[in-house]
Design an enzyme around this catalytic site. Structure first.
Site, short mmCIF file in Angstrom:
data_model
loop_
_atom_site.label_atom_id
_atom_site.label_comp_id
_atom_site.label_asym_id
_atom_site.label_seq_id
_atom_site.Cartn_x
_atom_site.Cartn_y
_atom_site.Cartn_z
N HIS A 39 -22.68 -3.91 5.27
CA HIS A 39 -21.54 -4.35 6.08
C HIS A 39 -21.94 -5.41 7.10
O HIS A 39 -21.16 -6.35 7.36
CB HIS A 39 -20.90 -3.15 6.77
CG HIS A 39 -20.08 -2.30 5.85
ND1 HIS A 39 -20.28 -0.94 5.70
CD2 HIS A 39 -19.06 -2.62 5.00
CE1 HIS A 39 -19.42 -0.47 4.83
NE2 HIS A 39 -18.67 -1.46 4.38
N GLU A 99 -6.15 -2.11 1.16
CA GLU A 99 -6.83 -1.12 0.31
C GLU A 99 -5.87 -0.59 -0.74
O GLU A 99 -4.75 -0.17 -0.43
CB GLU A 99 -7.34 0.02 1.18
CG GLU A 99 -7.80 1.26 0.44
CD GLU A 99 -8.93 1.02 -0.53
OE1 GLU A 99 -8.79 1.39 -1.71
OE2 GLU A 99 -9.97 0.44 -0.11
N ASP A 118 -13.10 2.32 3.51
CA ASP A 118 -14.02 3.16 4.28
C ASP A 118 -14.09 2.73 5.74
O ASP A 118 -14.63 3.46 6.58
CB ASP A 118 -15.41 3.18 3.66
CG ASP A 118 -16.02 1.78 3.54
OD1 ASP A 118 -16.02 1.02 4.52
OD2 ASP A 118 -16.51 1.45 2.44
N ASP A 155 -1.54 -3.13 -3.76
CA ASP A 155 -2.19 -4.22 -4.49
C ASP A 155 -2.52 -5.37 -3.53
O ASP A 155 -1.62 -6.00 -2.97
CB ASP A 155 -1.25 -4.70 -5.58
CG ASP A 155 -1.85 -5.79 -6.45
OD1 ASP A 155 -3.01 -6.18 -6.20
OD2 ASP A 155 -1.16 -6.27 -7.36
N ALA A 156 -3.82 -5.64 -3.34
CA ALA A 156 -4.22 -6.71 -2.43
C ALA A 156 -3.76 -8.07 -2.93
O ALA A 156 -3.44 -8.95 -2.12
CB ALA A 156 -5.74 -6.70 -2.26
N PRO A 201 -10.53 -2.26 -11.79
CA PRO A 201 -9.15 -2.66 -11.51
C PRO A 201 -9.03 -3.87 -10.58
O PRO A 201 -7.94 -4.45 -10.48
CB PRO A 201 -8.55 -1.40 -10.88
CG PRO A 201 -9.32 -0.28 -11.49
CD PRO A 201 -10.72 -0.81 -11.61
N GLN A 222 -8.34 6.22 -9.50
CA GLN A 222 -9.77 6.39 -9.76
C GLN A 222 -10.22 7.78 -9.34
O GLN A 222 -9.50 8.51 -8.65
CB GLN A 222 -10.55 5.33 -8.98
CG GLN A 222 -10.29 5.36 -7.48
CD GLN A 222 -10.46 4.01 -6.84
OE1 GLN A 222 -11.15 3.13 -7.33
NE2 GLN A 222 -9.82 3.81 -5.69
N ASP A 259 -14.41 -6.71 -0.07
CA ASP A 259 -15.10 -5.42 -0.08
C ASP A 259 -14.50 -4.57 -1.19
O ASP A 259 -13.94 -3.50 -0.95
CB ASP A 259 -14.94 -4.75 1.29
CG ASP A 259 -15.95 -3.64 1.51
OD1 ASP A 259 -16.84 -3.46 0.66
OD2 ASP A 259 -15.84 -2.95 2.54
#
Length: 286
Positions: free
Chosen positions: A66, A110, A90, A142-143, A167, A35, A160
Site C-alpha cells: 500500500h 469496491e 480493505d 461496478d467501478a 472479473p 467471489q 487496487d
C-alpha cells in the site's frame, strides 16, 4: 471426536508453481455473489484474506504494497485533492492517501460489499478506521460504471484490483483507460499493480504496453511482498507527472512539508531504488 483440520493454505501463481503458509487457520469465509472470500490467521503474516483462493492483503506486510502503491504517485503531485481507489475494499490504500493533508475526498469504488464487511470485522489493522473517515466515500458496485458516469475529476487513481484474469478484466483495457482519462485532472497520476516479476512477467509487459499507448509517461517499480511470494511489479502512469525523476531530497522535502513520518517501508532513500529494476525484468517489460 475429531478436531477440525483446515485445508492447507497454498497459492498457485502459475499452474506449475506453489507456495504457502504452514499452520494457517481459517477464521472466516463467505461466498458472496461475486467471489469466495476467506480470512486466515497465519503464524508468518497474521490475518490475511483471499479472494477465490488468491492472496490479497495481510496485516503483516500490507504496508509494503500500500505504501508503494500510494506515496510515490501522491508525492509526485504538488497537492492532490481527490483520489479514486478502484477496488480497495480493505481500506489500506485509503488509509495511506489520508496521510496527505491536501486530500479532501477519496472514493473507494469496491465491487463487493462483502469485502468491506470482512475488512471492518477482521482487518482493522489494515484500514485503521479509514473506511469511516468523513473524507472517504464507499461506492459499492461496478467501478467501470462509476467511472463512466461520474462528473468528478480525480488527481490520483489507485488500481487496487484483482488481476486481469478476473472479473476486473474490463478495467485493464485501452477502452477503460480512455474513459478514465475523462475523469482525471490535467496533472493526474495512476498507480497499478502488475503482478509477479517471476511468474507474471509477460502479463505485466502487456499491461505496461497498454498504459504506454494511453499515457505519455509510464514507469515501473518493484518491491518484494512476502504475501505474494515474489518481487512484485507496480506501474505509475501520467500525461504530466514523472515520479521516477524525483530525487531523494525532493521526496524528503515533500514528506516533511506534509508531515508524513510514520511510514514503515517507503521513504526518500528508497524512492529512487523502487525504479531500479533488475536487468532481466527490464528486458522482459519491453
Amino acid at each position: 471426536m475429531f478436531s477440525r483440520v483446515d485445508p492447507p493454505l497454498l497459492f498457485h501463481p502459475t499452474p506449475g508453481a506453489a507456495y504457502g503458509f504452514p499452520g494457517a487457520r481459517r477464521v472466516a469465509h463467505v461466498d458472496s455473489p461475486h467471489q469466495r472470500i476467506e480470512v486466515w490467521d497465519t503464524p508468518q503474516l497474521g490475518l490475511l484474506f483471499t479472494l477465490d483462493a488468491r492472496p490479497m492483503t495481510s496485516v503483516g506486510d500490507e504496508f509494503v504494497y500500500h505504501e508503494c502503491m500510494v506515496h510515490p504517485a501522491a508525492l509526485a503531485h504538488p497537492a492532490p485533492l481527490k483520489a479514486l481507489v478502484l477496488g480497495g475494499g480493505d481500506g489500506g490504500a485509503a488509509r495511506q492517501l489520508l496521510a496527505h493533508p491536501s486530500i479532501e475526498r477519496i472514493v473507494v469504488a469496491e465491487l463487493d460489499a462483502a469485502v468491506v464487511s470482512m475488512a471492518r470485522e477482521h482487518l482493522t489493522d489494515v484500514h485503521q478506521g479509514a473506511l469511516d473517515d468523513a473524507r472517504v466515500q464507499l461506492v459499492i458496485g461496478d467501478a467501470a460504471r462509476f467511472v463512466a458516469t461520474t462528473t468528478e475529476r480525480f488527481d490520483l487513481v489507485v488500481f487496487d484490483l484483482t488481476p486481469p484474469d478476473s472479473p476486473a478484466a474490463e478495467l485493464y483495457t485501452s477502452a477503460f483507460y480512455a474513459r478514465l482519462k475523462a475523469a482525471l485532472t490535467p496533472r493526474a497520476m495512476l498507480s497499478m499493480h502488475l503482478g509477479s516479476a517471476q511468474f507474471h512477467l509477460e502479463r505485466a509487459a502487456a499491461l505496461v504496453r497498454g498504459l504506454r499507448a494511453s499515457f505519455a509517461m509510464v514507469d515501473v517499480m518493484s518491491a518484494f511482498v512476502p504475501l505474494y511470494g515474489s518481487l512484485w511489479l507496480m506501474a505509475l502512469a501520467s500525461d504530466t507527472l514523472d515520479a521516477a525523476s524525483l530525487f531523494k531530497h525532493d521526496i524528503e522535502e515533500r514528506l516533511a512539508a506534509r508531515g508524513i513520518d510514520a511510514l514503515r517501508y517507503y521513504d526518500a532513500a528508497l524512492h529512487p531504488g523502487l525504479f531500479a529494476l533488475p536487468r532481466g525484468v527490464r528486458g522482459g517489460l519491453r
